[in-house]
Design an enzyme around this catalytic site. Structure first.
Site, PDB file in Angstrom:
ATOM      1  N   CYS A 114     -13.742 -21.532  29.215  1.00  0.00           N
ATOM      2  CA  CYS A 114     -14.424 -21.067  28.000  1.00  0.00           C
ATOM      3  C   CYS A 114     -13.888 -21.922  26.851  1.00  0.00           C
ATOM      4  CB  CYS A 114     -14.147 -19.592  27.763  1.00  0.00           C
ATOM      5  SG  CYS A 114     -12.433 -19.294  27.353  1.00  0.00           S
ATOM      6  N   ASP A 159      -4.205 -13.525  20.729  1.00  0.00           N
ATOM      7  CA  ASP A 159      -5.488 -12.988  20.253  1.00  0.00           C
ATOM      8  C   ASP A 159      -5.476 -12.689  18.762  1.00  0.00           C
ATOM      9  OD1 ASP A 159      -6.281 -11.060  23.255  1.00  0.00           O
ATOM     10  OD2 ASP A 159      -6.339 -13.194  22.790  1.00  0.00           O
ATOM     11  N   LYS A 216     -10.333  -2.996  24.351  1.00  0.00           N
ATOM     12  CA  LYS A 216     -11.216  -3.730  25.282  1.00  0.00           C
ATOM     13  C   LYS A 216     -10.427  -4.191  26.499  1.00  0.00           C
ATOM     14  CE  LYS A 216     -12.088  -8.255  24.487  1.00  0.00           C
ATOM     15  NZ  LYS A 216     -11.800  -9.169  25.600  1.00  0.00           N
ATOM     16  N   ASN A 217      -9.237  -4.768  26.245  1.00  0.00           N
ATOM     17  CA  ASN A 217      -8.493  -5.393  27.339  1.00  0.00           C
ATOM     18  C   ASN A 217      -7.722  -4.400  28.197  1.00  0.00           C
ATOM     19  OD1 ASN A 217      -9.593  -7.735  26.531  1.00  0.00           O
ATOM     20  ND2 ASN A 217      -7.773  -8.492  25.462  1.00  0.00           N
ATOM     21  N   ARG A 268      -8.832 -21.187  31.862  1.00  0.00           N
ATOM     22  CA  ARG A 268      -8.804 -19.822  32.447  1.00  0.00           C
ATOM     23  C   ARG A 268      -8.664 -19.887  33.975  1.00  0.00           C
ATOM     24  NH1 ARG A 268     -10.602 -16.658  28.223  1.00  0.00           N
ATOM     25  NH2 ARG A 268      -9.293 -15.063  29.159  1.00  0.00           N
ATOM     26  N   ARG A 312     -18.759  -9.030  21.542  1.00  0.00           N
ATOM     27  CA  ARG A 312     -18.129  -8.800  22.856  1.00  0.00           C
ATOM     28  C   ARG A 312     -16.925  -7.887  22.728  1.00  0.00           C
ATOM     29  NH1 ARG A 312     -17.716 -13.855  26.673  1.00  0.00           N
ATOM     30  NH2 ARG A 312     -16.798 -12.124  27.798  1.00  0.00           N
TER      31      ARG A 312
HETATM   32  C1  EPZ Z   1      -6.066 -11.688  28.905  1.00  0.00           C
HETATM   33  O1  EPZ Z   1      -6.686 -12.846  29.429  1.00  0.00           O
HETATM   34  C2  EPZ Z   1      -6.957 -11.217  27.763  1.00  0.00           C
HETATM   35  N1  EPZ Z   1      -8.292 -10.902  28.289  1.00  0.00           N
HETATM   36  C3  EPZ Z   1      -7.074 -12.305  26.705  1.00  0.00           C
HETATM   37  O2  EPZ Z   1      -7.828 -11.771  25.620  1.00  0.00           O
HETATM   38  C4  EPZ Z   1      -5.664 -12.635  26.201  1.00  0.00           C
HETATM   39  O3  EPZ Z   1      -5.742 -13.696  25.264  1.00  0.00           O
HETATM   40  C5  EPZ Z   1      -4.778 -13.040  27.375  1.00  0.00           C
HETATM   41  O4  EPZ Z   1      -4.768 -11.991  28.369  1.00  0.00           O
HETATM   42  C6  EPZ Z   1      -3.341 -13.302  26.952  1.00  0.00           C
HETATM   43  O5  EPZ Z   1      -2.826 -12.161  26.335  1.00  0.00           O
HETATM   44  C7  EPZ Z   1      -8.490  -9.719  28.933  1.00  0.00           C
HETATM   45  O6  EPZ Z   1      -7.577  -8.937  29.111  1.00  0.00           O
HETATM   46  C8  EPZ Z   1      -9.883  -9.443  29.401  1.00  0.00           C
HETATM   47  P1  EPZ Z   1      -3.628 -14.780  31.166  1.00  0.00           P
HETATM   48  P2  EPZ Z   1      -6.142 -13.467  30.833  1.00  0.00           P
HETATM   49  O7  EPZ Z   1      -3.908 -14.665  32.622  1.00  0.00           O
HETATM   50  O8  EPZ Z   1      -5.749 -12.370  31.745  1.00  0.00           O
HETATM   51  C9  EPZ Z   1      -3.161 -19.350  32.414  1.00  0.00           C
HETATM   52  C10 EPZ Z   1      -9.562 -11.678  24.037  1.00  0.00           C
HETATM   53  O9  EPZ Z   1      -9.821 -12.345  23.026  1.00  0.00           O
HETATM   54  N2  EPZ Z   1      -3.323 -18.878  33.794  1.00  0.00           N
HETATM   55  O10 EPZ Z   1      -2.390 -14.146  30.614  1.00  0.00           O
HETATM   56  O11 EPZ Z   1      -7.150 -14.457  31.303  1.00  0.00           O
HETATM   57  C11 EPZ Z   1      -4.462 -19.227  31.628  1.00  0.00           C
HETATM   58  O12 EPZ Z   1      -5.265 -20.363  31.846  1.00  0.00           O
HETATM   59  C12 EPZ Z   1      -9.096 -12.368  25.303  1.00  0.00           C
HETATM   60  O13 EPZ Z   1      -9.657 -10.422  24.104  1.00  0.00           O
HETATM   61  C13 EPZ Z   1      -3.165 -19.792  34.832  1.00  0.00           C
HETATM   62  O14 EPZ Z   1      -2.895 -20.974  34.618  1.00  0.00           O
HETATM   63  O15 EPZ Z   1      -4.846 -14.234  30.304  1.00  0.00           O
HETATM   64  C14 EPZ Z   1      -3.975 -19.128  30.202  1.00  0.00           C
HETATM   65  O16 EPZ Z   1      -3.730 -20.439  29.704  1.00  0.00           O
HETATM   66  C15 EPZ Z   1      -9.004 -13.884  25.131  1.00  0.00           C
HETATM   67  N3  EPZ Z   1      -3.319 -19.365  36.110  1.00  0.00           N
HETATM   68  C16 EPZ Z   1      -2.640 -18.389  30.335  1.00  0.00           C
HETATM   69  O17 EPZ Z   1      -2.252 -18.486  31.708  1.00  0.00           O
HETATM   70  C17 EPZ Z   1      -3.637 -18.051  36.404  1.00  0.00           C
HETATM   71  O18 EPZ Z   1      -3.747 -17.714  37.603  1.00  0.00           O
HETATM   72  C18 EPZ Z   1      -2.732 -16.923  29.964  1.00  0.00           C
HETATM   73  O19 EPZ Z   1      -3.679 -16.346  30.792  1.00  0.00           O
HETATM   74  C19 EPZ Z   1      -3.798 -17.148  35.335  1.00  0.00           C
HETATM   75  C20 EPZ Z   1      -3.638 -17.578  34.044  1.00  0.00           C
END
Ligand code: EPZ
Length: 420
Positions: free
Chosen positions: A118, A306, A24-25, A123, A398
């Protein structure tokens, strides 16, 4: 929307062979990357899950032609009807923000609704926006939308505060349209990012350092159409491995690269689960007594966040006390109360969950607060005595295609029912 639930009768061991779908990701990002060219892109191994359907709607809203044929998606983003991803779509899937980078690279402009938080955290997207600004985009946020304007993106030296998956992906896709070289340091290294970069390279992009903390993109390069098979879903595979561990039995899991599951498989082995990795993928033998194990979620190749909820179920069945530390999201323990209603004994202390092993779980009515927690509640139902009803399973749909069918094929007693 008709609500449905899973009804699970626990205690049945799992046996047999199961194949996971495409990641998915990764697929969601490959779909967004298809916006970078007017030519046709063909993406194979695209799972039939709700998030992919929503991304199809987002691309169609932008004016792209999107059609599914079997496990493949055919996308052609010729002329755009719109350069805006509207709130009514983004609110249904935060990952829609991933069209921001491609739109800015292709058209020099984009307007995307700011994704809400969420159940697992706020996020934020500040790193996405800061990186685009460093490439020369003019960013304004008002009325719940991000507006990025960059008639000429230029290469920049970006250092991410945190190896954010989404920020790395958005910035790499923007950088293919930037004049010069963009160097992204502290980049995320997830297999899904490596898959996205392979996709972009097959379109003609010039990118080095995939899977390392430093990614360099040189542009602008005209990108052409491509055909690509997405990697298998390592989180679906990991989820099914824990299912075999908590339900007992022996299961062969195909379709995902075991090399993408290094840390989860190591932690399962530490807990006493028998794991074999071979040509057909991952073979899991469960049902024994499990040992307590401490784990901390970290960016790849650390333990994936995850897989944290799923491991919490396994460790609830282990002897002794395990400490799970969630370092990636600020509130990914929301579902612990639901697990405790099934007889788990888990206490939350800040970013730590102290998991006391209990001898048995008991079936109950529980509600899925998000995708991976919902999957974890299904796993708990497989191990629990009696019947478990998992409500709000639209969250599970999802990211898992026909989860109940896959588990039933392995001998689980699980069915989907509509909720009156
Ligand atoms: C991706 O989310 C995945 N989703 C998530 O999977 C996964 O848990 C996550 O990466 C970490 O591996 C998809 O790929 C669609 P991040 P993403 O940016 O890109 C903070 C699932 O269950 N952050 O690495 O949103 C953020 O708030 C989902 O399949 C900032 O602060 O993850 C979080 O606490 C859940 N500022 C942390 O970093 C930013 O600009 C990690 O977020 C960006 C992120």
């Amino acid at each position: 929307m008709v609500e449905s639930k899973f009804v699970i009768t626990g205690g049945k061991p799992l046996r047999g062979r199961v194949r996971v779908g495409g990641a998915k990701n990764s697929v969601l990002k490959l779909m967004a990357a298809s916006l970078l060219t007017p030519e046709e892109c063909l993406i194979h191994n695209a799972p039939r899950i709700a998030d992919v359907e929503i991304m199809c709607e987002v691309l169609q809203h932008l004016g792209a032609e999107v059609e599914r044929s079997g496990e493949s998606l055919r996308i052609r983003a010729g002329d755009f009807a719109s350069r805006e991803a509207p709130y009514h779509l983004v609110r249904r899937m935060r990952a829609s923000i991933i069209v921001l980078g491609p739109l800015v690279a292709r058209w020099g402009e984009a307007r995307v609704a700011i994704p809400g938080g969420c159940n697992i955290g706020s996020r934020k997207i500040d790193m996405h926006l800061k990186g685009l600004a460093e490439m020369g985009a003019e960013i304004t946020t008002e009325h719940g939308y991000v507006h990025a304007c960059a008639p000429r993106l230029r290469g920049a030296h970006i250092v991410l505060d945190f190896p954010s998956v989404g920020a790395t992906e958005n910035l790499v896709m923007a950088a293919v349209g930037a004049e010069g070289t963009t160097r992204i340091e502290n980049a995320a290294r997830e297999p899904e990012i490596q898959d996205l970069i392979a996709f972009l390279l097959s379109m003609g992009a010039d990118i080095e350092g995939a899977g390392t903390p430093v990614v360099e993109v040189t542009g602008p390069t005209p990108l052409h159409g491509t055909e690509h098979t997405a990697i298998g879903d390592r989180i679906e595979a990991g989820t099914l491995a824990v299912a075999a561990a908590v339900a007992g039995g022996e299961v062969a899991i195909e379709g995902a690269d075991p090399g993408h599951l290094g840390m989860p498989l190591e932690k399962l082995r530490d807990a006493g689960v028998e794991i074999e990795v071979g040509g057909e993928g991952i073979r899991v033998r469960g049902g024994g007594a499990y040992r307590s194990v401490d784990l901390a979620t970290l960016p790849y190749p650390g333990f994936p966040t995850d897989m944290q909820p799923q491991m919490m179920v396994l460790l609830s069945l282990a002897e002794g006390i395990s400490v799970i530390t969630e370092n990636v999201f600020e509130s990914r323990f929301m579902f612990v109360d639901e697990l405790n209603r099934m007889g788990c004994d888990i206490a939350i202390e800040g970013h730590h969950a102290v998991v006391k092993g209990v001898g048995r779980l008991s079936g109950a009515e529980v509600s899925a607060p998000d995708l991976r927690a919902g999957a974890a509640l299904v796993l708990a139902g497989l191990a629990a005595e009696g019947e478990t009803h998992v409500l709000d399973i639209h969250h599970v749909d999802r990211g898992y295609e026909r989860l109940e069918e896959k588990l039933t094929s392995l001998g689980a007693d699980i069915r989907r029912e509509t909720v009156d």
